[in-house]
Design an enzyme around this catalytic site. Sequence first.
Site, PDB file in Angstrom:
ATOM      1  N   ASP A  76      41.021  39.598  33.218  1.00 27.53           N
ATOM      2  CA  ASP A  76      40.175  40.998  33.563  1.00 27.53           C
ATOM      3  C   ASP A  76      39.772  41.836  32.348  1.00 27.53           C
ATOM      4  OD1 ASP A  76      40.202  41.047  37.152  1.00 27.53           O
ATOM      5  OD2 ASP A  76      41.891  40.655  36.807  1.00 27.53           O
ATOM      6  N   ASP A  92      35.690  36.616  41.063  1.00 28.14           N
ATOM      7  CA  ASP A  92      35.203  37.583  40.560  1.00 28.14           C
ATOM      8  C   ASP A  92      35.540  37.390  39.023  1.00 28.14           C
ATOM      9  OD1 ASP A  92      37.366  36.985  42.192  1.00 28.14           O
ATOM     10  OD2 ASP A  92      39.130  39.073  42.013  1.00 28.14           O
TER      11      ASP A  92
HETATM   12  N1  GLY Z   1      39.688  41.436  40.853  1.00 26.05           N
HETATM   13  C1  GLY Z   1      40.546  41.982  42.364  1.00 26.05           C
HETATM   14  C2  GLY Z   1      40.107  41.938  43.001  1.00 26.05           C
HETATM   15  O1  GLY Z   1      38.833  42.345  43.814  1.00 26.05           O
HETATM   16  O2  GLY Z   1      40.525  42.898  43.886  1.00 26.05           O
END
Ligand code: GLY
Length: 397
Positions: free
Chosen positions: A120, A181
């Site tokens: 992330d 993601d």
């Molecule tokens: N990246 C985590 C979500 O989309 O909840």
Amino acid sequence: MTREVFAAAAIFIAALSCTPDQGNPAAEAEQGLDYCARQTARTLSQIRPAGYMLSPKNIAPGDSTWNLYPVSKELWTEGFWPGILWYDYEYTSDKDILAAAEEYTGALEFISTIPAYDHDLGFVIFCSYGNGYRLTGKEEYKKVILETADRLASLYNPAVGTILSWPREVENFGGHNTIMDNMINLEMLFWAAENGGRPEYADIARSHADTTMKYNFRPDGTSYHVAVYDPASGKHIRSCTHQGYSDDSMWARGQAWGIYGYTMCYRYTHDSKYLDFACRITDTYLSRLPEDMVPYWDFDDPGIPDVSRDASAAAVVASALIELSGYVPGDKGAGYLAAARKMLDSLYDNYRGGEACPAFLMHSTGHRPAGTEIDYAIIYADYYYIEALLRLKDKGM
Ligand code: GLY
């Protein structure tokens, strides 16, 4: 074909037949951006007294105050609020918003100095420092981005060909895991490769995108949230879900990350394989949307229509489609822009926080299987909403 599939197909065709010159996109965008500016000022006056090390993440249904979380390596959402401030500053040129954007961005610098905790890093640093650098050209911002790109690249496993998304989940998933993601975080690697970082970061990003294309999607263009690999041999073990309804379902935000991610890959590479793929997974998504263009949290939850929506997925897709429409000629591209405008209209008309709630948008779903953030206002919905409005404004000019 079921009645629902006919209905969805009719909506898609209606979106495609709507030409972008109906109404003025710039005026539509400005109405939304003015609203965002008012809500941003409200949020800022609400949360600033608590200090810049506390990050707004969500608002529970019926509440009117942001839940604040200390910035930390675990808080994947902490880049969105500074990103919103940068976008709002881009629109308003308000110096106080600029000052706040600088403070909240600066609070995240430590991320560039610690070992990678998970994928992330791109969300955290590219939404904050990335927008800050784009708007100010400050060299110290660029340095933070390039150093964080080094950290992100350290999670790449060449045997698999992808970044390890969640190092802490290796045991739980039984191998190297790569989630949908993670596509968004490739942008920081592509950018770094073109802006003084290691050129091979672009190869890492391409390999990750190619491998994800193979193992995080089904033949019908719907996505799996997670793909699991043997970290030594690189062999694919299985594909499954984490935040979706089931291993076989299409989790709305996962599909949205894919649409946004492959559109972005095309922007950096001009490789038509990414463009074709972005169109394919977009068409799958559009063909299954409910009438108001905002998906339920998972397209395959059997409880539909009595389950929560995900306004964040709609905002991510709207932003992506405005970009995608610029790469796709003719009626198809015009249809994507028309669909994005319908999504933004629907979000504005039926999902905005308004007087009751300082968030731009309500009704997102964070992690329904874990029972968290169901029908909440969530900060990333707001980030992609304001980004989409700025993109639409540019289209209208
Ligand atoms: N990246 C985590 C979500 O989309 O909840």
